[in-house]
Design an enzyme around this catalytic site. Structure first.
Site, PDB file in Angstrom:
ATOM      1  N   CYS A  63       0.807  -1.221   0.000  1.00 32.28           N
ATOM      2  CA  CYS A  63       0.000   0.000   0.000  1.00 32.28           C
ATOM      3  C   CYS A  63       0.839   1.269   0.000  1.00 32.28           C
ATOM      4  O   CYS A  63       0.314   2.353  -0.198  1.00 32.28           O
ATOM      5  CB  CYS A  63      -0.948   0.007   1.191  1.00 32.28           C
ATOM      6  SG  CYS A  63      -0.094   0.109   2.778  1.00 32.28           S
ATOM      7  N   CYS A 133      -2.293  -1.678   8.806  1.00 30.48           N
ATOM      8  CA  CYS A 133      -1.852  -0.436   9.449  1.00 30.48           C
ATOM      9  C   CYS A 133      -1.497  -0.682  10.912  1.00 30.48           C
ATOM     10  O   CYS A 133      -0.477  -0.191  11.403  1.00 30.48           O
ATOM     11  CB  CYS A 133      -2.941   0.629   9.346  1.00 30.48           C
ATOM     12  SG  CYS A 133      -3.344   1.087   7.647  1.00 30.48           S
TER      13      CYS A 133
END
Length: 160
Positions: A63, A133
């Site tokens: 990402c 994350c």
């Protein structure tokens, strides 16, 4: 006309309530993520050459998120007295970094190693697609502790 269509497509127009919870829900982020994104705690950096600072730099190639988390440790007590971060990434990555720095402050080194990404993800109500994350935040904590411990090992007097 185009402006009105754009506002409606972004859910900024009259079709959406002006309440914060409706705005947050329309974006798909929990209000804690939005809070940490809009008001990140502990943004900044320490001198990485400081012997009492550990730096963790991690990234997710899939990402493009990159997270730098630093801890400042009291040499006598072994407690983390301060923490900061710089993150290039999405709102969930920034929020995960912000939460991680809050959680490590005031804790012993061994204790912060028990912080798991699942706890961060649960606290922020991250959806499955954003779990990476919170994994970055956990990895950054571990990398910062490892960096600090390597510095201490190098600076320790050699035994004969």
């Amino acid at each position: 006309m185009l402006r009105l269509a754009l506002k409606r497509s972004l859910r900024l127009g009259p079709a959406v309530s002006d309440t914060p919870s409706a705005a947050v829900a329309s974006r798909g982020y929990h209000e804690r993520v939005v809070d940490h994104y809009n008001n990140p705690r502990n943004v900044g950096s320490f001198d990485k050459e400081d012997a009492n600072v550990g730096t963790g730099l991690v990234g997710a190639p899939a990402c493009g998120d990159v997270m730098k988390l630093q801890i400042k440790v009291d040499e006598d007590s072994g407690k983390i007295v301060d923490a900061c971060f710089k993150t290039f990434g999405c709102g969930s990555a920034i929020a995960s970094s912000s939460v991680a720095t809050e959680w490590v402050k005031g804790k012993q080194m061994e204790e912060v190693l028990t912080i798991k990404n699942t706890e961060i993800a649960k606290h922020l109500s991250l959806p499955p697609v954003k779990l990476h994350c919170s994994m970055l935040a956990e990895d950054a904590i571990k990398a910062a502790v490892k960096d600090y411990e390597l510095k201490k090992a190098k600076g320790a007097p050699k035994q004969e």
